[in-house]
Scaffold this active site. Structure first.
Site, mmCIF file in Angstrom:
data_model
loop_
_atom_site.group_PDB
_atom_site.id
_atom_site.type_symbol
_atom_site.label_atom_id
_atom_site.label_comp_id
_atom_site.label_asym_id
_atom_site.label_seq_id
_atom_site.Cartn_x
_atom_site.Cartn_y
_atom_site.Cartn_z
ATOM 1 N N ILE A 59 0.848 -1.210 0.000
ATOM 2 C CA ILE A 59 0.000 0.000 0.000
ATOM 3 C C ILE A 59 0.877 1.251 0.000
ATOM 4 C CG2 ILE A 59 -1.912 1.184 1.143
ATOM 5 C CD1 ILE A 59 -2.525 -1.570 2.530
ATOM 6 N N LEU A 108 12.631 -3.149 4.727
ATOM 7 C CA LEU A 108 12.541 -4.149 3.630
ATOM 8 C C LEU A 108 12.335 -5.558 4.184
ATOM 9 C CD1 LEU A 108 15.245 -2.857 1.061
ATOM 10 C CD2 LEU A 108 12.811 -2.273 1.202
ATOM 11 N N LYS A 167 2.118 -7.847 9.076
ATOM 12 C CA LYS A 167 0.661 -7.916 8.853
ATOM 13 C C LYS A 167 0.072 -9.311 8.646
ATOM 14 C CE LYS A 167 0.893 -7.623 3.849
ATOM 15 N NZ LYS A 167 0.293 -7.227 2.618
ATOM 16 N N SER A 199 -6.853 -1.145 10.530
ATOM 17 C CA SER A 199 -7.458 -2.251 9.782
ATOM 18 C C SER A 199 -8.867 -2.514 10.284
ATOM 19 C CB SER A 199 -6.591 -3.490 10.025
ATOM 20 O OG SER A 199 -7.237 -4.636 9.584
ATOM 21 N N ALA A 200 -9.690 -3.053 9.404
ATOM 22 C CA ALA A 200 -11.036 -3.477 9.799
ATOM 23 C C ALA A 200 -10.962 -4.602 10.821
ATOM 24 C CB ALA A 200 -11.795 -3.951 8.565
ATOM 25 N N TYR A 215 -1.947 -9.860 15.675
ATOM 26 C CA TYR A 215 -1.843 -8.790 14.674
ATOM 27 C C TYR A 215 -2.947 -7.746 14.911
ATOM 28 C CZ TYR A 215 -2.708 -6.221 10.396
ATOM 29 O OH TYR A 215 -2.956 -5.202 9.517
ATOM 30 N N LYS A 221 -2.759 -3.636 16.148
ATOM 31 C CA LYS A 221 -3.362 -2.455 15.506
ATOM 32 C C LYS A 221 -4.233 -1.696 16.514
ATOM 33 C CE LYS A 221 -1.574 -2.646 11.546
ATOM 34 N NZ LYS A 221 -0.692 -1.591 11.081
ATOM 35 N N ASN A 228 -1.486 -15.710 1.764
ATOM 36 C CA ASN A 228 -2.643 -16.058 2.603
ATOM 37 C C ASN A 228 -3.904 -15.436 2.040
ATOM 38 O OD1 ASN A 228 -1.252 -17.389 4.797
ATOM 39 N ND2 ASN A 228 -0.367 -15.363 5.222
HETATM 40 P P1 NAD Z 1 3.496 -4.651 3.432
HETATM 41 O O1 NAD Z 1 4.078 -5.736 4.267
HETATM 42 O O2 NAD Z 1 3.553 -4.795 1.954
HETATM 43 O O3 NAD Z 1 4.156 -3.244 3.821
HETATM 44 C C1 NAD Z 1 4.607 -2.950 5.120
HETATM 45 C C2 NAD Z 1 6.029 -2.430 4.988
HETATM 46 O O4 NAD Z 1 6.520 -2.120 6.288
HETATM 47 C C3 NAD Z 1 6.974 -3.454 4.366
HETATM 48 O O5 NAD Z 1 7.649 -2.855 3.288
HETATM 49 C C4 NAD Z 1 7.934 -3.806 5.506
HETATM 50 O O6 NAD Z 1 9.221 -4.083 5.032
HETATM 51 C C5 NAD Z 1 7.867 -2.556 6.355
HETATM 52 N N1 NAD Z 1 8.184 -2.771 7.781
HETATM 53 C C6 NAD Z 1 7.653 -3.677 8.627
HETATM 54 N N2 NAD Z 1 8.183 -3.517 9.855
HETATM 55 C C7 NAD Z 1 9.060 -2.476 9.775
HETATM 56 C C8 NAD Z 1 9.902 -1.828 10.704
HETATM 57 N N3 NAD Z 1 9.992 -2.218 11.984
HETATM 58 N N4 NAD Z 1 10.654 -0.792 10.290
HETATM 59 C C9 NAD Z 1 10.597 -0.382 8.998
HETATM 60 N N5 NAD Z 1 9.834 -0.959 8.069
HETATM 61 C C10 NAD Z 1 9.052 -1.988 8.460
HETATM 62 O O7 NAD Z 1 1.990 -4.452 3.910
HETATM 63 P P2 NAD Z 1 0.842 -3.544 3.265
HETATM 64 O O8 NAD Z 1 -0.203 -4.475 2.780
HETATM 65 O O9 NAD Z 1 1.396 -2.523 2.380
HETATM 66 O O10 NAD Z 1 0.291 -2.877 4.591
HETATM 67 C C11 NAD Z 1 0.693 -1.604 5.020
HETATM 68 C C12 NAD Z 1 0.081 -1.337 6.375
HETATM 69 O O11 NAD Z 1 -1.330 -1.435 6.271
HETATM 70 C C13 NAD Z 1 0.500 -2.335 7.449
HETATM 71 O O12 NAD Z 1 0.669 -1.645 8.660
HETATM 72 C C14 NAD Z 1 -0.677 -3.297 7.526
HETATM 73 O O13 NAD Z 1 -0.800 -3.868 8.799
HETATM 74 C C15 NAD Z 1 -1.836 -2.352 7.220
HETATM 75 N N6 NAD Z 1 -3.001 -3.049 6.649
HETATM 76 C C16 NAD Z 1 -2.834 -3.859 5.546
HETATM 77 C C17 NAD Z 1 -3.935 -4.530 5.022
HETATM 78 C C18 NAD Z 1 -3.778 -5.476 3.859
HETATM 79 O O14 NAD Z 1 -4.628 -6.353 3.699
HETATM 80 N N7 NAD Z 1 -2.766 -5.330 3.017
HETATM 81 C C19 NAD Z 1 -5.198 -4.344 5.584
HETATM 82 C C20 NAD Z 1 -5.325 -3.499 6.687
HETATM 83 C C21 NAD Z 1 -4.213 -2.850 7.207
HETATM 84 C C1 WQD Z 2 -10.853 -13.105 1.906
HETATM 85 C C2 WQD Z 2 -11.892 -14.200 1.702
HETATM 86 C C3 WQD Z 2 -11.378 -16.237 2.879
HETATM 87 C C4 WQD Z 2 -7.774 -17.203 0.566
HETATM 88 C C5 WQD Z 2 -7.150 -10.552 5.965
HETATM 89 C C6 WQD Z 2 -6.744 -10.209 7.372
HETATM 90 C C7 WQD Z 2 -7.145 -8.801 7.717
HETATM 91 C C8 WQD Z 2 -6.651 -7.800 6.674
HETATM 92 C C9 WQD Z 2 -6.901 -8.255 5.269
HETATM 93 C C10 WQD Z 2 -4.701 -6.639 7.460
HETATM 94 C C11 WQD Z 2 -12.229 -14.966 2.980
HETATM 95 C C12 WQD Z 2 -11.339 -16.469 1.386
HETATM 96 C C13 WQD Z 2 -8.904 -16.597 1.077
HETATM 97 C C14 WQD Z 2 -7.908 -18.430 -0.164
HETATM 98 C C15 WQD Z 2 -10.280 -18.333 0.162
HETATM 99 N N1 WQD Z 2 -5.256 -7.556 6.760
HETATM 100 N N2 WQD Z 2 -10.136 -17.152 0.883
HETATM 101 N N3 WQD Z 2 -9.169 -18.935 -0.333
HETATM 102 O O1 WQD Z 2 -9.336 -12.826 5.776
HETATM 103 O O2 WQD Z 2 -10.786 -10.927 4.948
HETATM 104 O O3 WQD Z 2 -8.552 -10.438 5.816
HETATM 105 O O4 WQD Z 2 -6.508 -9.613 5.079
HETATM 106 O O5 WQD Z 2 -5.152 -5.890 8.275
HETATM 107 O O6 WQD Z 2 -6.642 -8.537 8.980
HETATM 108 O O7 WQD Z 2 -7.378 -11.119 8.254
HETATM 109 O O8 WQD Z 2 -8.751 -11.587 3.634
HETATM 110 O O9 WQD Z 2 -7.957 -12.248 1.411
HETATM 111 O O10 WQD Z 2 -7.378 -13.703 3.409
HETATM 112 O O11 WQD Z 2 -9.727 -13.639 2.586
HETATM 113 O O12 WQD Z 2 -11.394 -18.837 -0.015
HETATM 114 O O13 WQD Z 2 -6.916 -19.026 -0.634
HETATM 115 O O14 WQD Z 2 -11.332 -15.185 0.806
HETATM 116 O O15 WQD Z 2 -11.924 -17.337 3.536
HETATM 117 O O16 WQD Z 2 -13.583 -15.293 2.914
HETATM 118 P P1 WQD Z 2 -9.438 -11.537 5.106
HETATM 119 P P2 WQD Z 2 -8.347 -12.799 2.732
#
Ligand code: NAD
Ligand code: WQD
Length: 336
Positions: free
Chosen positions: A12, A33, A84, A124-125, A148, A152, A197
């Site tokens: 993101i 990284l 994450k 996060s949600a 995790y 948050k 995942n």
């Molecule tokens: P990501 O893992 O791609 O990016 C996170 C970055 O933070 C990575 O580049 C990692 O190297 C860096 N990082 C981790 N720990 C660090 C540290 N101690 N010091 C410096 N850098 C560090 O994840 P993303 O999907 O881009 O998510 C960004 C943020 O949004 C995260 O905080 C994650 O928890 C949150 N978030 C992600 C999702 C999702 O589904 N992708 C959903 C909700 C919230």
């Molecule tokens: C989505 C749907 C699965 C994989 C997770 C974290 C959440 C947030 C976002 C950071 C669900 C189904 C998945 C597969 C499947 N991250 N599924 N086969 O679980 O909503 O959220 O990521 O904050 O904290 O829990 O996302 O993409 O894993 O799953 O059927 O191989 O897809 O059961 O219904 P989720 P997801």
């Protein structure tokens, strides 16, 4: 305006960096990284046609972080850095708490010391309890079901308390739903380490032939087709939400939370079909048992972000699928 982007090499973060530069912001990126690579930084530079400072820094290392605050006049921080993976957090809770909490605490200390008062936090949600009625508003009851999620929740509490103590602080906590998609250039996207995942990267890798089929985790939920329903949001829409949050932080003090989602739910089977249609391909899949810890339905009420930030997710599920596949294709060509 100078923005410190922590975790800016991540999924993101990199997309948000690209959008910020495009819109005239000056950025500094700090990332250890641990879950990303320098390729993402190079991709952003290529998209932007501009260079920017990048520091390979672990935010747990306060002295290294402080050097960045000393070197730049930072106006605002976007704090993406964090670990994450839900499953990994259950196996290694101490590592997750240490990484996510110490990073946030060090950031707060540097903010106070260097007079930086604005921070946008990646929440996060997952901070909402699983038994809330849908759609989720920001007032839904909070609580997590894995380390995790608790990390948050705790970071939000730390930032809230800091904003109460420091009257000039402005903290905007953005609660993302399910980010998917990639930059339309295909130069940056989601590159998870190991077996993904999350659904969308797994779908994309299956389409590429890395996995033989998508396992649909459960088709006996109380949803229209029995499979899990989520609120998928395009990562470029999410990036836009951060820019609007910066505008908000400039005009307000205190602590505010916003859901960033579309407000619409999409089931696993609907997403598989949408990916097939958008990219004219066939995805093998089979029904597997439910995944532990999953809930049937989760989607946002996005009204608060729309009303106060002026945020509206605009990209369609088709665009999410197309851009994901475009990135996956370009990556596979550059790797072969
Ligand atoms: P990501 O893992 O791609 O990016 C996170 C970055 O933070 C990575 O580049 C990692 O190297 C860096 N990082 C981790 N720990 C660090 C540290 N101690 N010091 C410096 N850098 C560090 O994840 P993303 O999907 O881009 O998510 C960004 C943020 O949004 C995260 O905080 C994650 O928890 C949150 N978030 C992600 C999702 C999702 O589904 N992708 C959903 C909700 C919230
Ligand atoms: C989505 C749907 C699965 C994989 C997770 C974290 C959440 C947030 C976002 C950071 C669900 C189904 C998945 C597969 C499947 N991250 N599924 N086969 O679980 O909503 O959220 O990521 O904050 O904290 O829990 O996302 O993409 O894993 O799953 O059927 O191989 O897809 O059961 O219904 P989720 P997801």
């Amino acid at each position: 305006m100078k923005i410190l982007v922590t975790g800016g090499a991540g999924y993101i973060g990199s997309h948000t960096c690209a959008l910020l530069i495009e819109n005239g912001f000056s950025i500094v990126v700090a990332d250890s990284l641990i879950n990303s690579s320098i390729n993402a930084i190079n991709g952003v530079k290529k998209i932007a046609g501009k260079d920017f400072p990048f520091y390979k820094t672990d935010l747990r290392d306060e002295a290294s972080l402080e050097k960045i605050f000393a070197a730049f006049e930072i106006d605002c921080i976007i704090h993406f850095a964090g670990l994450k993976a839900v499953g990994e957090s259950v196996e290694k809770p101490v590592m997750y708490y240490e990484n996510n909490l110490i990073s946030t605490l060090n950031l707060c200390k540097c903010m106070k010391k260097y007079g930086v008062s604005k921070v946008i936090f990646s929440s996060s949600a997952t901070v909402y309890k699983s038994d809330n009625p849908m759609p989720l508003t920001e007032n839904a009851s909070l609580g997590a079901c894995n380390p995790y999620g608790w990390s948050k929740f705790m970071c939000e509490q730390i930032l809230y308390d800091a904003s109460v103590a420091e009257k000039d602080f402005s903290v905007v906590s953005l609660r993302y739903f399910n980010p998917v998609g990639a930059h339309p250039s295909g130069l940056i996207g989601e590159e998870p380490n190991g077996i993904p995942n999350n659904l969308m990267p797994f779908i994309a890798q299956t389409a590429r032939g890395i996995h033989s089929e998508v396992k649909v985790f459960g088709n006996d939920y109380e949803t229209p087709d029995g499979t899990g329903v989520r609120d998928y949001i395009h990562v470029m829409d999410l990036a836009k939400g951060h820019q609007l949050a910066i505008d908000f932080a400039q005009k307000n003090t205190g602590f505010e939370t916003f859901n960033l989602g579309t407000g619409s739910g999409v089931s696993v089977l609907e997403m598989i079909k949408a990916f097939e249609t958008a990219n004219t391909l066939k995805l093998p899949y089979s029904i597997a048992p439910r995944r532990a810890g999953d809930i049937a339905i989760s989607y946002a009420n996005p009204e608060k972000a729309q009303k106060i930030l002026g945020f509206k997710a605009e990209k369609t599920v088709e665009e999410m699928c197309r851009d994901t596949w475009n990135f996956q294709n370009i990556t596979s060509k550059t790797q072969s």
